[in-house]
Design an enzyme around this catalytic site. Structure first.
Site, short mmCIF file in Angstrom:
data_model
loop_
_atom_site.label_atom_id
_atom_site.label_comp_id
_atom_site.label_asym_id
_atom_site.label_seq_id
_atom_site.Cartn_x
_atom_site.Cartn_y
_atom_site.Cartn_z
N GLY A 192 1.01 -1.16 0.14
CA GLY A 192 0.00 -0.11 0.00
C GLY A 192 0.85 1.30 0.04
O GLY A 192 1.76 1.24 -0.68
N CYS A 208 6.28 -5.12 0.17
CA CYS A 208 6.44 -3.80 -0.27
C CYS A 208 6.39 -2.80 0.53
O CYS A 208 7.22 -2.56 1.44
CB CYS A 208 5.49 -3.57 -1.42
SG CYS A 208 5.76 -2.28 -2.68
N ARG A 242 12.85 3.46 -0.67
CA ARG A 242 11.69 3.74 -1.30
C ARG A 242 11.54 3.95 -2.73
O ARG A 242 12.51 4.57 -3.17
CB ARG A 242 10.74 4.86 -0.48
CG ARG A 242 10.39 4.46 1.14
CD ARG A 242 9.70 5.59 1.59
NE ARG A 242 8.40 5.44 1.13
CZ ARG A 242 7.54 6.69 0.64
NH1 ARG A 242 8.20 7.74 1.23
NH2 ARG A 242 6.43 6.28 0.25
N ILE A 250 5.57 -2.96 -7.78
CA ILE A 250 4.53 -1.66 -7.76
C ILE A 250 5.24 -0.63 -7.02
O ILE A 250 5.22 -0.71 -5.64
CB ILE A 250 3.23 -2.00 -7.36
CG1 ILE A 250 2.61 -3.21 -8.19
CG2 ILE A 250 2.36 -0.68 -7.87
CD1 ILE A 250 1.10 -3.59 -7.68
N ARG A 251 6.00 0.34 -7.58
CA ARG A 251 6.59 1.37 -6.84
C ARG A 251 7.33 0.84 -5.64
O ARG A 251 7.22 1.15 -4.48
CB ARG A 251 5.78 2.47 -6.26
CG ARG A 251 5.05 3.28 -7.50
CD ARG A 251 4.24 4.29 -7.09
NE ARG A 251 3.10 3.89 -6.41
CZ ARG A 251 2.54 4.11 -5.35
NH1 ARG A 251 3.49 4.79 -4.53
NH2 ARG A 251 1.71 3.76 -4.64
N HIS A 305 5.13 -8.48 -4.40
CA HIS A 305 3.85 -8.72 -3.95
C HIS A 305 3.42 -10.13 -4.43
O HIS A 305 2.59 -10.26 -5.27
CB HIS A 305 2.81 -7.78 -4.67
CG HIS A 305 2.68 -6.44 -4.03
ND1 HIS A 305 2.02 -5.82 -3.15
CD2 HIS A 305 3.45 -5.18 -4.78
CE1 HIS A 305 2.38 -4.65 -2.91
NE2 HIS A 305 3.21 -4.08 -4.04
N GLU A 312 1.03 -11.75 -3.17
CA GLU A 312 -0.49 -11.98 -2.88
C GLU A 312 -1.27 -11.63 -4.00
O GLU A 312 -2.38 -11.85 -4.14
CB GLU A 312 -0.72 -10.95 -1.60
CG GLU A 312 -0.75 -9.45 -1.86
CD GLU A 312 0.52 -8.75 -1.88
OE1 GLU A 312 1.46 -9.43 -1.73
OE2 GLU A 312 0.64 -7.53 -1.93
N1 LIG Z 1 3.19 -1.24 -3.75
C1 LIG Z 1 3.41 -0.73 -2.55
O1 LIG Z 1 3.35 -1.15 -1.51
C2 LIG Z 1 4.30 0.61 -2.95
C3 LIG Z 1 4.87 0.89 -1.52
C4 LIG Z 1 5.19 2.50 -1.63
N2 LIG Z 1 5.91 3.11 -2.83
C5 LIG Z 1 5.47 3.14 -0.35
O2 LIG Z 1 6.38 3.81 -0.30
O3 LIG Z 1 5.15 2.81 0.81
#
Ligand SMILES: NC(=O)CC[C@H](N)C(=O)O
Length: 196
Positions: free
Chosen positions: A49, A81, A110, A139-140, A175, A177
Site C-alpha cells: 500500500g 512492499c 523507497r 509496484i513502486r 507482492h 499476494e
Molecule cells: N506497492 C507498494 O506497497 C508501494 C510502496 C510505496 N511506494 C511506499 O513507499 O510505501
C-alpha cells in the site's frame, strides 16, 4: 498446532489479497485494526500500500507501540512492499516524520526502481521457497540498500536484495499476494507454526 491465526494489518493497502493467500496457505486469516485484535494473533502480515499512510494510521489508531512491542517480543511478521518498508530499521529517504515498526536490520530505499519502472513483473530466484522461482510483481517497490549481519537475503533482483529474513521476520519488495502463488505465504505460515 492446528491452523495458526495470522492477522493482516488492515489500515490501508491490499488486505483482502493477503487474507486470501493466507487462507490458501492453511492459516486462519483475520483483519487487525484494534489492539485486542493485534494481541490475539500468532503472526501478522503488513500489506502493500502506502507506507506513509499505514504508519500514520498506526500512530492515530494507537497501534504503533504495541506493534513494536510484539515484533521485538518475537511475534512473526511478514511485510510485502510497503510492509517491507515498515519492518525496516531504517529508511534511506523517509518522508518527514515517517516512522517504522522496525525489527529487520536493513536500510530500504523507497520507490527505488525509478519512474520508468514504476510497475513490472520479474522472475525471482528464491531458493527458500521450494518448487522453482517466484513471479515478482513490483509496484513502486523499495529495494534493500544494505543489510546487517543478522538479516539473511533470500532473493535479489538487479543486484539488490528484494526478499530478506531475520529470525521471525520476513519481507519482500514484491507482492506474492497478487499472483495466486501461495508459496511465500506458506513459508511465512511455517515460520508462525515453528515460533510456537
Ligand atoms: N506497492 C507498494 O506497497 C508501494 C510502496 C510505496 N511506494 C511506499 O513507499 O510505501
Amino acid at each position: 498446532m492446528s491452523a495458526p491465526t495470522i492477522g493482516v494489518l488492515a489500515l490501508q493497502g491490499d488486505v483482502r489479497e493477503h487474507l486470501a493467500a493466507l487462507e490458501a496457505a492453511g492459516a486462519k486469516a483475520v483483519q487487525v485494526r484494534r489492539l485486542e485484535e493485534l494481541d490475539a494473533v500468532d503472526g501478522l502480515v503488513i500489506p502493500g500500500g502506502e507506507s506513509t499512510t499505514i504508519s500514520k494510521l498506526a500512530l492515530t489508531f494507537g497501534l504503533m507501540d504495541r506493534l513494536r512491542e510484539r515484533v521485538s517480543a518475537g511475534m512473526p511478521a511478514y511485510g510485502s512492499c510497503a510492509g517491507m518498508i515498515l519492518l525496516a530499521d531504517k529508511i534511506l529517504d523517509p518522508r518527514s516524520g515517517q516512522e517504522t515498526i522496525g525489527g529487520i536490520d536493513m536500510i530500504v530505499r523507497r520507490n527505488a526502481f525509478g519512474r520508468q519502472n514504476e510497475s513490472f513483473e520479474a522472475t525471482v530466484e528464491m531458493p527458500a521457497v521450494p518448487g522453482g522461482p517466484v513471479e515478482g510483481v513490483f509496484i513502486r517497490a523499495p529495494w534493500v540498500e544494505s543489510t546487517g549481519a543478522a538479516a539473511e537475503t533470500l532473493a535479489s533482483y538487479d543486484g539488490h536484495p528484494v526478499a530478506v529474513r531475520q529470525r521471525h521476520l520476513l519481507a519482500t519488495a514484491f507482492h506474492p499476494e497478487l499472483t495466486g502463488d501461495q508459496r511465500v505465504h506458506a513459508l511465512f505460515t511455517q515460520m508462525v507454526r515453528s515460533a510456537h
